[in-house]
Design an enzyme around this catalytic site. Structure first.
Site, PDB file in Angstrom:
ATOM      1  N   LYS A 133       0.922  -1.175   0.119  1.00 57.81           N
ATOM      2  CA  LYS A 133       0.140  -0.067  -0.042  1.00 57.81           C
ATOM      3  C   LYS A 133       0.768   1.381   0.048  1.00 57.81           C
ATOM      4  CE  LYS A 133      -3.665  -2.623   2.242  1.00 57.81           C
ATOM      5  NZ  LYS A 133      -4.284  -3.124   3.211  1.00 57.81           N
ATOM      6  N   GLN A 181      -4.614  -2.064   9.712  1.00 55.48           N
ATOM      7  CA  GLN A 181      -4.495  -3.407   8.977  1.00 55.48           C
ATOM      8  C   GLN A 181      -4.909  -4.598   9.805  1.00 55.48           C
ATOM      9  OE1 GLN A 181      -3.500  -3.732   5.880  1.00 55.48           O
ATOM     10  NE2 GLN A 181      -3.761  -6.051   5.669  1.00 55.48           N
ATOM     11  N   ASP A 239     -11.301   3.042   4.597  1.00 52.70           N
ATOM     12  CA  ASP A 239     -11.332   1.518   4.627  1.00 52.70           C
ATOM     13  C   ASP A 239     -12.811   1.301   4.887  1.00 52.70           C
ATOM     14  OD1 ASP A 239      -9.571  -0.509   4.286  1.00 52.70           O
ATOM     15  OD2 ASP A 239      -9.428  -1.132   6.417  1.00 52.70           O
TER      16      ASP A 239
HETATM   17  N1  GUN Z   1      -6.613  -7.092   5.761  1.00 50.20           N
HETATM   18  C1  GUN Z   1      -6.861  -7.730   4.803  1.00 50.20           C
HETATM   19  N2  GUN Z   1      -7.689  -7.093   3.713  1.00 50.20           N
HETATM   20  C2  GUN Z   1      -7.947  -5.662   4.486  1.00 50.20           C
HETATM   21  C3  GUN Z   1      -8.511  -4.564   4.240  1.00 50.20           C
HETATM   22  O1  GUN Z   1      -8.884  -4.395   3.077  1.00 50.20           O
HETATM   23  N3  GUN Z   1      -8.528  -3.657   5.088  1.00 50.20           N
HETATM   24  C4  GUN Z   1      -7.887  -3.764   6.275  1.00 50.20           C
HETATM   25  N4  GUN Z   1      -8.024  -2.830   7.227  1.00 50.20           N
HETATM   26  N5  GUN Z   1      -7.101  -5.025   6.639  1.00 50.20           N
HETATM   27  C5  GUN Z   1      -7.394  -5.888   5.617  1.00 50.20           C
END
Ligand code: GUN
Length: 297
Positions: A54, A98, A121
């Site tokens: 990211k 995450q 998110d």
């Molecule tokens: N863990 C796996 N996919 C995601 C996501 O799209 N957002 C977040 N915050 N954690 C994740």
């Protein structure tokens, strides 16, 4: 006949090009650089890799990113304090925690604490709630299901007879992160939606009438290709690493749907990897850009 590939990598690349232009335009107009803060708690290798990806994509499009790595022993209060500081930081337009968090932490109060206008998110209950209420618009929708929706729209362009509206859609899995928001997005787009899960009695029968399948379980090849309806559009969210001594690296990535037979039946299908994964990151970047625009409007 073989399914057309829904090439998430290519769609995401196109989106990155547009986002990069829009970031530059925002900077030129207002002097604002969009900023994304990530919060990584613990030392899970996969989570660290996703977060790194990211940050790399942020750099590609000109979004500033701020990484916060918190030791696995951190208390609930320590993590919440980081969120409070990021909420107050004007350089940060989006916050991503995450998931999953280590077991001793309570995820919900941490997500609830993110300022709604920084919830890129889309996991804050106010944003999910708005998605579930007719006529309400969430500020952000979750990245992975939104990426799946973009791929379904891509399928509409590729296949004359396919439209999301009116389609029978089956979502496999009911997680907060993918399954449930995916079902809500499909309802919003006028599909007829069934959510299947571990207690579903006869998955084969449920899939027999599915024009759209979005699978987000994470169990390699749990759906035999023969269960896919002829002409269906299949979005496989799962990306599971499995040992494969015949592969150069000793492993390969596998989805929920057994692809060989499914590709013969489906009209369009995502590859694994290279389908949904790249779209998740592209949607996060788009949400961060939108957050910065809104913040400074
Ligand atoms: N863990 C796996 N996919 C995601 C996501 O799209 N957002 C977040 N915050 N954690 C994740």
């Amino acid at each position: 006949m073989s399914a057309q590939l829904l090439d998430g990598k290519a769609v995401a690349k196109r989106m990155h090009t547009d986002i990069k232009k829009d970031v530059a335009a925002l900077q030129a107009e207002s002097g604002v650089t969009p900023g994304l803060a990530t919060v990584l708690v613990g030392d899970d290798d996969a989570s660290r890799m996703y977060v790194k990806m990211k940050h790399n994509r942020c750099a590609d499009v000109g979004i500033e990113s701020f990484g916060h790595e918190i030791p696995p022993t951190a208390s609930q209060e320590e993590v919440e304090k980081v969120i409070d500081d990021l909420n107050a930081d004007p350089r940060v337009h989006g916050i991503l925690v995450q998931l999953p968090l280590p077991d001793h932490l309570d995820t919900e109060p941490i997500l609830d604490r993110i300022a709604v206008h920084k919830d890129v998110d889309g996991l804050h209950p106010l944003n999910i709630g708005a998605l579930a209420i007719k006529g309400r618009m969430p500020m952000f929708t979750p990245a992975t299901p939104t990426g799946c929706l973009v791929l379904l729209r891509e399928a509409e362009l590729l296949i004359d007879s396919f439209s999301i509206e009116g389609a029978n859609a089956v979502v496999l899995g009911r997680s907060n992160l993918v399954g449930m928001p995916m079902a809500l997005l499909l309802v919003e787009n006028n599909a007829t939606v069934t959510v299947a899960h571990s207690r579903t009695r006869d998955l084969q029968a449920v899939l027999a009438d599915a024009d759209i399948v979005v699978s987000a379980v994470g169990r390699p090849h749990m759906v035999p290709g023969e269960w896919i309806k002829h002409g269906a559009v299949v979005i496989d969210v799962a990306t599971v690493k499995v040992d494969d001594p015949s592969a150069k690296k000793g492993y390969r990535w596998v989805g929920d749907v057994e692809p060989e037979e499914a590709m013969k039946r489906a009209a369009a299908m995502t590859p694994v990897p290279g389908g949904v994964g790249p779209m998740t990151v592209a949607m996060l970047l788009q949400n961060t850009l939108n957050a910065a625009r809104r913040y400074h409007a």
